[in-house]
Design a protein around this motif. Structure first.
Motif, PDB file in Angstrom:
ATOM      1  N   PHE A 378      18.013 -45.054  58.639  1.00 12.01           N
ATOM      2  CA  PHE A 378      17.753 -45.627  57.320  1.00 12.01           C
ATOM      3  C   PHE A 378      16.423 -45.142  56.736  1.00 12.01           C
ATOM      4  N   HIS A 526      18.474 -53.491  55.258  1.00 14.16           N
ATOM      5  CA  HIS A 526      18.971 -52.703  56.379  1.00 14.16           C
ATOM      6  C   HIS A 526      18.967 -53.543  57.651  1.00 14.16           C
ATOM      7  N   ARG A 684      25.671 -48.716  57.548  1.00  9.27           N
ATOM      8  CA  ARG A 684      25.179 -50.092  57.690  1.00  9.27           C
ATOM      9  C   ARG A 684      26.082 -50.900  58.608  1.00  9.27           C
TER      10      ARG A 684
END
Length: 693
Positions: A378, A526, A684
């Motif tokens: 991320f 996240h 995710r």
């Protein structure tokens, strides 16, 4: 058995959806009725050809009858009046003018002289050029284009092709071409009684407009200018100027005549009067169904692959060698001291003899594959400030495309709404600026953007990216088209109006959406925190630039295989059969949904393979994989140009490739956005199953 039932139900739904969209391609708009003896205006529009992209206003041609400015009783217009057009009509090159042709409901005219034009050498040469390039004239009566009628090969159906030829050419025994102008037209108006009370009062509605052109010599006429042998003329009107004895070019007299006949047709309803223009396209329904089946097979195979990856491979990776926690995922624990601080402040390697405290958890050193990227997956991508407005613009195009397809399937956008597809498309695009700014701001903030000045710059890029590119290319092309005096050129006033819509309406909407997305909604959260130091990407063949380009192009070939059959019909309608109308939006909607599903699945597979190669730079990669099919579409445009079209002239070729590039760029931006968002949701989801202490 359960699978068969669901599959049959899906096919039944698709068939019902197509049948519904096919039935409603003409909306129930108000009907124009005419009383017997009422004047019917005939409008002349433009001339166009499949050999060139340049169109010209019919009323401005130097060899046709000039307008007299005569006003007819009961008509709101005088001849020569140019009608106001919507934005779509202007952009597609329409220039509609009221003509001097006199049509009166129920009154037949065997032959009537319209005018006699004294054409000089330049006018005659212009007529020869248009006939040589196969130009077709478009006239309009009661919003119906004048049609040339044809019969299918089995002679069971009659269908229309909008427009009629300006003339024809003949080759003599010496191989010399001769060009003959169609200076006589027979107009046949099909009508029937109006529905309801108006029909009981004797009013009529027009259900067909057929044009039969003919070339008739200038001589052998009576005092009124009517040919004595109109049905079978011995000679046509050849465009040829011969110099006189002094070597000076002569002028040429071109008489224009017309006949009008009204014919009642009780078998054709007013609401179905456009069906005649689509009969020939109905024969291609089997090919459309073949395209859908081909798309379903490809999408089905990809779905199976993705299901294996999600249901087996990833789940197996998560469960392998780990004790499931209450949340159902791996619980990975960091060592208490990965590095020790020395006296001089330099971090040293950890003690090899140090033991972990919890034997139930998996040390990070024992994790392999995509799980190793938990601290970097991320990490904001390089040039994220450019990717954010691209995603925002892609979502703007997505909302516009969905709106256009839905309105077309419902029949609101159809051939009777001339220029409606382009006009409504512009309106939807401007309104969707809110969504563009919203998604651009959220993506930008997710990438770690916090500075207001940079945020304003991102909003500005979002609001100007697609409109700015389209406007710049269109403005440059306009110089070439203006030089050809073509109606394809966009008037300067229209360009100013487009700029005003862009700056005064769309730009504020983009800023409003950006403000709301950046301030009130914020970034996506996240599931895993990002490490301070980026992990080094291992050297492998998967991570080289050349291999990445090859992988992206190969991934783009799969979505292209889903749509290439339907693309043939779209290209044929746009570039080849300009007198036809594309209306099978039900097929387009089904193929479009399958295309998006295919792009989602291809991107997920490609990103998963990249993560397995321990490469955490997936953001731009997902965007390019999603939009890679646009490169194949542009290659398909090039193939179609050389194999199917007969376009001549530098300007026409420039227009074709420029518009094709713009269309492919817009398509690539839209599909690239779909690919990125699908990959982001996938990443995710799989990393949310990993718990890091």
């Amino acid at each position: 058995m359960h699978f068969d039932c669901r599959f049959n139900s899906a096919l039944a739904f698709v068939a019902f959806f197509f049948a519904t969209t096919h039935a409603f391609y003409i909306p129930g708009i108000s009907t124009k009725t005419y009383s017997t003896g009422e004047s019917i205006p005939l409008l002349v529009n433009k001339v166009h050809s499949s050999k060139t992209q340049l169109q010209y206003a019919y009323a401005e041609l130097p060899f046709v009858c000039p307008s007299t400015g005569k006003k007819r009783p009961g008509s709101p217009w005088t001849s020569g009046t140019t009608l106001s057009l919507n934005l779509g009509e202007v952009l597609r090159g329409d220039r509609i003018t009221v003509s001097d042709y006199e049509l009166v409901m129920g009154k037949d005219e065997d032959a009537r002289l319209l005018c006699e034009v004294e054409a000089n050498e330049a006018a005659v040469q212009r007529g020869i050029e248009l006939i040589r390039d196969g130009y077709v004239a478009e006239w309009i009566v009661d919003n119906l284009p004048g049609a040339t009628s044809f019969v299918t090969a089995d002679k069971t159906k009659k269908y229309y092709a909008a427009g009629f030829k300006m003339g024809h050419d003949e080759i003599d025994k010496q191989g010399q071409p001769h060009y003959f102008l169609n200076n006589h037209v027979t107009l046949q108006i099909l009508y029937r009684n109006a529905p309801g009370r108006e029909g009981e009062q004797g009013k009529k509605v027009i259900v067909g407009f057929e044009v039969y052109p003919k070339s008739v010599e200038a001589g052998n006429r009576d005092k009124k200018g009517i040919p004595k042998n109109l049905d079978n003329p011995k000679k046509g009107l050849e465009l040829d100027l011969k110099s006189d004895s002094n070597g000076e070019p002569n002028t040429m007299k071109i008489p224009y005549t017309y006949s009008v006949y009204f014919k009642e047709d009780k078998n054709l309803e007013w609401s179905n009067r456009w069906d005649m223009y689509f009969v020939n396209q109905d024969d291609s329904s089997r090919v459309h169904w073949f395209a859908i089946i081909n798309s379903l097979i490809i999408c089905g195979l990809l779905t199976a692959i993705v299901a294996v990856i999600l249901a087996r491979t990833i789940r197996g990776d998560i469960a392998a060698g780990a004790k499931d926690t209450e949340s159902g995922g791996i619980r990975m624990r960091r060592r208490k001291s990965m590095r020790k601080s020395t006296d001089n402040g330099i971090l040293s390697e950890p003690d090899a003899a140090e033991e972990v405290d919890d034997n139930d958890d998996i040390p990070l050193e024992e994790i392999t594959g995509w799980k190793l990227l938990h601290g970097d997956v991320f990490r904001p991508p390089t040039q994220g400030g450019l990717l954010a407005p691209l995603i925002g613009s892609g979502m703007q195009l997505m909302f516009m495309a969905i709106g256009l397809v839905l309105l077309s399937c419902l029949g609101i956008l159809n051939p009777s709404f001339r220029g409606g597809f382009i006009s409504v498309g512009f309106a939807l695009f401007i309104f969707a600026g809110v969504f563009s700014g919203y998604y651009s701001a959220r993506v930008y903030k997710t990438f770690g953007g916090e500075q207001w000045r940079k945020n304003v710059l991102v909003h500005l890029q979002t609001a100007t990216l697609v409109p700015g590119l389209v406007f710049a290319i269109t403005f440059i092309l306009n110089f070439f088209v203006w030089g050809q005096a073509s109606s394809t050129a966009i008037p300067f006033s229209t360009l100013l109006a487009l700029v005003a819509l862009w700056l005064l309406i769309q730009l504020p909407l983009v800023y409003f959406g950006s403000y709301y997305g950046f301030t009130h909604v914020g970034a996506w959260e996240h599931p895993i925190k990002t490490n301070a130091i980026a992990r080094q990407i291992p050297a492998s063949s998967w991570n080289t630039t050349g291999r990445t380009v090859q992988t992206v192009l190969l991934a783009g070939l799969i979505p292209f295989a889903v749509i290439f059959v339907e693309l043939l019909f779209v290209f044929k309608n746009m570039w080849q059969d300009k007198t036809g109308y594309y209306y099978v939006f039900g097929f387009m909607a089904v193929v479009g949904v399958i295309l998006l599903l295919t792009i989602v699945e291809v991107t997920i597979v490609a990103v998963y393979m990249r993560l397995c190669a321990e490469n955490h730079h997936w953001h731009w990669y997902a965007f390019f994989v999603g939009g890679a099919s646009s490169a194949w579409v542009f290659a398909y445009c090039i193939w179609f140009f050389f194999m199917n079209l007969h376009i001549t002239g530098f300007v026409s070729g420039l227009l074709f490739f420029s518009y094709s590039f713009l269309a492919c760029a817009v398509y690539g931006l839209l599909t690239g956005t779909v690919g990125f968002l699908a990959a982001y949701a996938f990443v995710r989801r799989i990393y949310a199953a990993i718990k890091i202490d």
